[in-house]
Design an enzyme around this catalytic site. Structure first.
Site, short mmCIF file in Angstrom:
data_model
loop_
_atom_site.label_atom_id
_atom_site.label_comp_id
_atom_site.label_asym_id
_atom_site.label_seq_id
_atom_site.Cartn_x
_atom_site.Cartn_y
_atom_site.Cartn_z
N PHE A 39 2.83 1.91 -2.41
CA PHE A 39 3.16 2.28 -3.88
C PHE A 39 2.03 2.05 -4.41
O PHE A 39 0.78 1.91 -4.00
CB PHE A 39 4.34 1.10 -4.28
CG PHE A 39 5.43 1.05 -3.22
CD1 PHE A 39 6.49 1.72 -3.57
CD2 PHE A 39 5.39 0.02 -2.41
CE1 PHE A 39 7.69 1.47 -2.78
CE2 PHE A 39 6.52 -0.05 -1.49
CZ PHE A 39 7.76 0.57 -1.77
N GLU A 72 -2.96 4.09 -6.82
CA GLU A 72 -1.96 4.52 -6.38
C GLU A 72 -2.04 4.71 -4.70
O GLU A 72 -3.16 5.26 -4.30
CB GLU A 72 -1.72 6.11 -6.83
CG GLU A 72 -0.64 6.68 -6.44
CD GLU A 72 1.00 5.99 -6.81
OE1 GLU A 72 1.75 5.98 -6.19
OE2 GLU A 72 0.91 5.50 -7.74
N LYS A 73 -1.24 3.96 -4.03
CA LYS A 73 -1.10 4.09 -2.57
C LYS A 73 -2.58 3.70 -1.87
O LYS A 73 -3.12 4.47 -1.25
CB LYS A 73 -0.66 5.38 -1.82
CG LYS A 73 0.77 5.60 -2.52
CD LYS A 73 1.26 6.96 -1.80
CE LYS A 73 2.80 7.02 -2.16
NZ LYS A 73 3.17 7.54 -3.56
N ALA A 74 -3.03 2.63 -2.34
CA ALA A 74 -4.47 2.30 -1.91
C ALA A 74 -4.71 2.13 -0.41
O ALA A 74 -3.50 1.80 0.48
CB ALA A 74 -4.95 0.78 -2.59
N SER A 122 0.61 -1.54 0.03
CA SER A 122 -0.14 -0.04 0.17
C SER A 122 0.82 1.15 0.02
O SER A 122 0.38 2.35 -0.17
CB SER A 122 -0.94 -0.12 1.16
OG SER A 122 -0.07 0.24 2.32
#
Length: 111
Positions: free
Chosen positions: A27, A44-46, A25
């Site tokens: 990345f 993106e960055k979930a 998460s």
């Protein structure tokens, strides 16, 4: 990577790395078809776990990417006619049923 890009024949190729589920998460996470390697989803960055495959920030594109960007840019000038589409829907090739290039903002295959 260039050899893989040429072999799959898409408009773009993204270098992907496998990481632990605990750090994914941090990345951009990608989900791809296990057989075709076609990108199905990118986040993106979930906030929640999506995938242990992350975007390394290295890309290969064909020159066709410039036409695709121009097409999206042209569409955005007339925002009243835009509609939201999923990343998967936007990346469908023109020969699939239900595809409408003017509505979807088609970008081609990203593998």
């Amino acid at each position: 990577m260039l050899e893989a890009h040429r072999r799959y024949g898409g408009m773009g190729t993204i270098l992907v790395s496998k990481v632990s589920a605990d750090t994914a998460s941090e990345f951009g996470e990608l989900a791809a078809d296990p057989v075709t390697k076609e990108l199905l989803h990118y986040t993106e960055k979930a906030e929640t776990f999506v995938s242990d495959r992350i975007n390394c920030g290295v890309y290969v594109f064909t020159p066709d990417i410039f036409n695709a960007i121009q097409g999206v840019s042209t569409q955005r000038k007339d925002r009243a006619n835009l509609r939201r589409v999923s990343s998967f829907e936007a990346l469908q090739p023109a020969n699939r049923k239900g595809y409408d290039e003017e509505e979807s903002g088609f970008l081609g295959w990203i593998q």
